[in-house]
Enzyme design. Structure first.
Site, PDB file in Angstrom:
ATOM      1  N   HIS A   8      11.842  21.118 -10.107  1.00  0.00           N
ATOM      2  CA  HIS A   8      10.490  21.116  -9.525  1.00  0.00           C
ATOM      3  C   HIS A   8      10.173  19.739  -8.951  1.00  0.00           C
ATOM      4  CE1 HIS A   8       8.560  24.766 -11.763  1.00  0.00           C
ATOM      5  NE2 HIS A   8       9.838  24.985 -11.479  1.00  0.00           N
ATOM      6  N   THR A  44       9.636  38.401   2.873  1.00  0.00           N
ATOM      7  CA  THR A  44       9.449  39.086   4.147  1.00  0.00           C
ATOM      8  C   THR A  44       8.053  38.739   4.645  1.00  0.00           C
ATOM      9  OG1 THR A  44       8.501  40.980   3.049  1.00  0.00           O
ATOM     10  CG2 THR A  44      10.885  41.021   3.407  1.00  0.00           C
ATOM     11  N   LYS A  90      10.666  32.615 -23.550  1.00  0.00           N
ATOM     12  CA  LYS A  90      11.536  32.900 -22.405  1.00  0.00           C
ATOM     13  C   LYS A  90      12.180  31.585 -21.985  1.00  0.00           C
ATOM     14  CE  LYS A  90      11.104  33.583 -17.420  1.00  0.00           C
ATOM     15  NZ  LYS A  90      10.574  34.428 -16.364  1.00  0.00           N
ATOM     16  N   LYS A  98      14.206  29.674 -19.039  1.00  0.00           N
ATOM     17  CA  LYS A  98      14.672  29.682 -17.647  1.00  0.00           C
ATOM     18  C   LYS A  98      16.109  29.197 -17.645  1.00  0.00           C
ATOM     19  CE  LYS A  98      13.084  30.620 -14.553  1.00  0.00           C
ATOM     20  NZ  LYS A  98      13.121  31.814 -13.714  1.00  0.00           N
ATOM     21  N   ASP A 151      16.417  34.054 -18.357  1.00  0.00           N
ATOM     22  CA  ASP A 151      16.246  34.399 -16.937  1.00  0.00           C
ATOM     23  C   ASP A 151      16.973  33.395 -16.045  1.00  0.00           C
ATOM     24  OD1 ASP A 151      15.406  34.964 -14.369  1.00  0.00           O
ATOM     25  OD2 ASP A 151      13.328  34.320 -14.687  1.00  0.00           O
ATOM     26  N   PRO A 152      18.212  33.724 -15.608  1.00  0.00           N
ATOM     27  CA  PRO A 152      18.954  32.790 -14.747  1.00  0.00           C
ATOM     28  C   PRO A 152      18.661  32.969 -13.254  1.00  0.00           C
ATOM     29  CG  PRO A 152      20.371  34.605 -15.332  1.00  0.00           C
ATOM     30  CD  PRO A 152      19.029  34.906 -15.965  1.00  0.00           C
ATOM     31  N   ASN A 153      17.645  33.768 -12.931  1.00  0.00           N
ATOM     32  CA  ASN A 153      17.289  33.980 -11.511  1.00  0.00           C
ATOM     33  C   ASN A 153      18.487  34.422 -10.657  1.00  0.00           C
ATOM     34  OD1 ASN A 153      14.804  31.631 -11.940  1.00  0.00           O
ATOM     35  ND2 ASN A 153      14.369  33.557 -10.905  1.00  0.00           N
ATOM     36  N   GLU A 174      16.548  38.842 -17.961  1.00  0.00           N
ATOM     37  CA  GLU A 174      15.759  38.907 -16.723  1.00  0.00           C
ATOM     38  C   GLU A 174      16.618  38.485 -15.538  1.00  0.00           C
ATOM     39  OE1 GLU A 174      11.871  37.131 -17.193  1.00  0.00           O
ATOM     40  OE2 GLU A 174      11.804  36.584 -15.069  1.00  0.00           O
ATOM     41  N   ASN A 207      11.818  40.080 -11.563  1.00  0.00           N
ATOM     42  CA  ASN A 207      10.778  39.725 -10.604  1.00  0.00           C
ATOM     43  C   ASN A 207      11.451  39.407  -9.274  1.00  0.00           C
ATOM     44  OD1 ASN A 207      11.332  37.024 -12.278  1.00  0.00           O
ATOM     45  ND2 ASN A 207      10.840  36.442 -10.162  1.00  0.00           N
ATOM     46  N   ASP A 243       3.799  40.160 -10.140  1.00  0.00           N
ATOM     47  CA  ASP A 243       3.108  38.900  -9.855  1.00  0.00           C
ATOM     48  C   ASP A 243       2.000  39.304  -8.910  1.00  0.00           C
ATOM     49  OD1 ASP A 243       2.308  36.573  -8.401  1.00  0.00           O
ATOM     50  OD2 ASP A 243       4.073  35.550  -9.199  1.00  0.00           O
ATOM     51  N   HIS A 293       5.010  38.262 -14.154  1.00  0.00           N
ATOM     52  CA  HIS A 293       5.784  37.085 -13.758  1.00  0.00           C
ATOM     53  C   HIS A 293       4.826  35.950 -13.452  1.00  0.00           C
ATOM     54  CE1 HIS A 293       7.153  34.804 -10.088  1.00  0.00           C
ATOM     55  NE2 HIS A 293       8.201  34.593 -10.860  1.00  0.00           N
ATOM     56  N   SER A 294       5.332  34.727 -13.518  1.00  0.00           N
ATOM     57  CA  SER A 294       4.477  33.619 -13.091  1.00  0.00           C
ATOM     58  C   SER A 294       5.285  32.588 -12.321  1.00  0.00           C
ATOM     59  CB  SER A 294       3.804  32.972 -14.304  1.00  0.00           C
ATOM     60  OG  SER A 294       4.259  31.670 -14.518  1.00  0.00           O
ATOM     61  N   ASN A 295       4.573  31.812 -11.565  1.00  0.00           N
ATOM     62  CA  ASN A 295       5.122  30.650 -10.892  1.00  0.00           C
ATOM     63  C   ASN A 295       4.121  29.534 -11.182  1.00  0.00           C
ATOM     64  OD1 ASN A 295       6.519  29.026  -8.834  1.00  0.00           O
ATOM     65  ND2 ASN A 295       7.396  31.007  -8.321  1.00  0.00           N
ATOM     66  N   HIS A 326       3.180  29.684 -16.393  1.00  0.00           N
ATOM     67  CA  HIS A 326       3.570  28.271 -16.306  1.00  0.00           C
ATOM     68  C   HIS A 326       2.423  27.355 -16.740  1.00  0.00           C
ATOM     69  CE1 HIS A 326       6.837  29.771 -13.784  1.00  0.00           C
ATOM     70  NE2 HIS A 326       7.259  28.562 -13.481  1.00  0.00           N
ATOM     71  N   ARG A 358       7.190  23.773  -1.196  1.00  0.00           N
ATOM     72  CA  ARG A 358       8.011  23.583  -2.393  1.00  0.00           C
ATOM     73  C   ARG A 358       9.483  23.683  -2.028  1.00  0.00           C
ATOM     74  NH1 ARG A 358       7.918  27.087  -8.010  1.00  0.00           N
ATOM     75  NH2 ARG A 358      10.069  26.607  -8.554  1.00  0.00           N
TER      76      ARG A 358
HETATM   77  O1  GKR Z   1       9.230  27.739 -11.908  1.00  0.00           O
HETATM   78  O2  GKR Z   1      11.322  27.246 -11.643  1.00  0.00           O
HETATM   79  C1  GKR Z   1      10.430  28.051 -11.782  1.00  0.00           C
HETATM   80  C2  GKR Z   1      10.759  29.523 -11.893  1.00  0.00           C
HETATM   81  O3  GKR Z   1      12.124  29.722 -11.778  1.00  0.00           O
HETATM   82  C3  GKR Z   1      10.002  30.332 -10.872  1.00  0.00           C
HETATM   83  O4  GKR Z   1      10.187  29.780  -9.601  1.00  0.00           O
HETATM   84  C4  GKR Z   1      10.383  31.789 -10.861  1.00  0.00           C
HETATM   85  O5  GKR Z   1       9.755  32.417  -9.778  1.00  0.00           O
HETATM   86  O6  GKR Z   1       9.325  31.934 -12.993  1.00  0.00           O
HETATM   87  C5  GKR Z   1       9.970  32.577 -12.029  1.00  0.00           C
HETATM   88  C6  GKR Z   1      10.911  33.642 -12.528  1.00  0.00           C
HETATM   89  O7  GKR Z   1      10.646  34.198 -13.581  1.00  0.00           O
HETATM   90  O8  GKR Z   1      11.899  33.963 -11.867  1.00  0.00           O
HETATM   91 MG    MG Z   2      12.206  35.672 -13.373  1.00  0.00          MG
END
Ligand code: GKR
Ligand code: MG
Length: 429
Positions: free
Chosen positions: A27, A106, A196, A198, A226-228, A251, A274, A298, A325-327, A354, A408
């Site tokens: 971040h 999109t 949770k 990340k 949650d490894p995205n 996740e 998400n 979200d 979900h959150s950001n 967050h 960002r």
């Molecule tokens: O804040 O770095 C972050 C998160 O990875 C966020 O950008 C994600 O959108 O929290 C989110 C998620 O659950 O994927």
């Molecule tokens: Mg996620």
């Protein structure tokens, strides 16, 4: 009572953010958000919050112009306004979601994120005019408090030297012991009972070790990782196998509905997302392939609180769980999330937020987590009040920025520490 919108104010701000790591980078020290205010002819002000990057602002400005003269009660009309707002769809249609990790962006999704800021502001104003809380406008709360999870991040002690930033008191967390220590602080400060992490930051074995350490430190507590989408199908299955006994859900282990479906078919661990279900159009394929067992809504990019309720209804019809979900966000968004979450009948998982990471806010009084829960306000509207001085300070920070932080970009922030850093291609492991 005159519910006509007489004025709309948009205030882009930059909010302090700690050096939280994710698979794309870290971040930035300040994150953009947009505060939306609608003022009725009677002088009632409603407030909303959404993403604040330039691409959202570029849509929000013409949107705001078109709102004047409409009524705060005309919530369906917001989608008509969104359709009217010209956008060069081709430019954003296939844009890579750098840093947002919210799936492919999109033109529609950008528009919906903008709608949500205005929808929440209109609901706040309408609630204040009618003397009703937002949850009542959504049909009424079915619970008095909403549970949130501790959102753990791998984290550096501070932003790279020489980078202007606010200090935080969370310390570093780059290994299992650090993650457990962070989780302890979360429980001490806010009483969270589910966690949770990340992931997608370190090789999977290190993250497996961190989740195992959490399971030992907090036996029986719900845990998620949650490894995205950073892992291949094979890696996802290996992690699911190794952590199956302690995970509430995994996740977005891998990217794309087909890959998620492949993982889901071979593991008993529920998959949440998400990233692969982020619009109504994506639901059919994901649900018919049984790719996900929990959808994390979200309300920003789903187009608001009422769309979130509709999503929850679709999930219910298919026997798919729903949570939030959150950001990076502030108290206005937390209040909005809490109101809508209070109205969703089958909310069986603690929501993400967050908010504890944000030391700054634009409210006169921060929302509080007690026992990991936020009480659902019964005050008119959202039940929050803008602190105009704080808003002005954070807006001045945005004005003073040369543009580097107005969008960002977690990979750019990482390059300050590691100039050779490039956004990892997926699957990373
Ligand atoms: O804040 O770095 C972050 C998160 O990875 C966020 O950008 C994600 O959108 O929290 C989110 C998620 O659950 O994927
Ligand atoms: Mg996620």
């Amino acid at each position: 009572m005159n519910l006509t919108i007489a004025e709309v104010r948009l205030t882009p701000i930059l909010v302090a953010d700690p050096p939280l790591l994710n698979t794309q980078g870290v971040h930035q020290p300040y994150t953009p958000r947009l505060i939306v205010e609608v003022v009725t002819a009677d002088g009632i002000t409603g407030v909303g919050e959404t993403y604040g990057d330039t691409k959202y602002l570029d849509l929000a400005r013409p949107f705001a112009e078109r709102l004047k003269g409409r009524r705060v009660s005309d919530l369906n009309g917001l989608f008509t306004v969104a359709d009217e707002v010209a956008v060069d769809a081709s430019e954003v249609e296939n844009a890579v979601d750098v840093g947002g990790l919210r799936g492919v962006q999109t033109a529609d999704k950008l528009r919906l994120s903008v709608v949500s800021g205005f929808e929440v502001a209109c609901l706040d104003a309408l609630g204040k005019a009618l003397g009703l809380p937002v949850h009542a406008l959504l049909g009424g709360k079915v619970r008095d408090a909403v549970e949130y999870s501790a959102y753990l991040f791998y984290k550096w002690a501070g932003h790279p030297e020489g980078v202007p930033a606010e200090q935080d008191d969370w310390g570093a967390a780059v290994d299992p012991a650090g993650v457990v220590e962070q989780a302890r602080r979360f429980t001490e400060r806010y009483g969270f009972t589910s966690f949770k992490l990340k992931g997608g930051v370190f090789p999977p074995d290190e993250e497996i070790a961190a989740v195992r350490a959490l399971a030992e430190a907090f036996p029986g507590h719900p845990l998620r990782l949650d490894p995205n989408g950073a892992w291949s199908v094979e890696t996802s299955l290996r992690v699911a196998e190794e952590l199956g006994d302690v995970l509430e859900y995994l996740e977005d282990p891998t990217l794309g509905t087909s890959a998620m479906a492949e993982v889901a078919a071979k593991t008993g661990v529920p998959l949440a997302t998400n990233m692969c279900v982020t619009t109504f159009a994506e639901i059919k394929e994901a649900f018919t392939k049984d790719a996900v067992q929990v959808v994390l809504s979200d309300h920003h990019y789903w187009g608001g609180l009422r769309n979130t309720q509709q999503l929850a209804a679709v999930c219910r019809a298919f026997g798919v769980g729903v949570s939030m979900h959150s950001n990076t966000h502030l108290g206005v968004s937390l209040a909005a999330m809490t109101h809508v979450a209070a109205t969703v009948p089958d909310l069986h998982h603690a929501c993400d937020s967050h908010y504890p990471w944000q030391s700054e806010d634009v409210l006169t009084e921060r929302l509080a987590f007690e026992g990991g829960r936020v009480a659902v306000s019964d005050a008119p509207g959202l039940g929050v009040e803008l602190d105009r001085e704080r808003l002005a300070v954070l807006h001045r920070r945005w004005l003073a920025d040369d543009g580097a932080l107005r969008d960002r970009d977690d990979a750019a922030a990482m390059r300050i520490a590691d100039p050779r850093w490039v956004t990892p291609s997926v699957p990373r492991w």
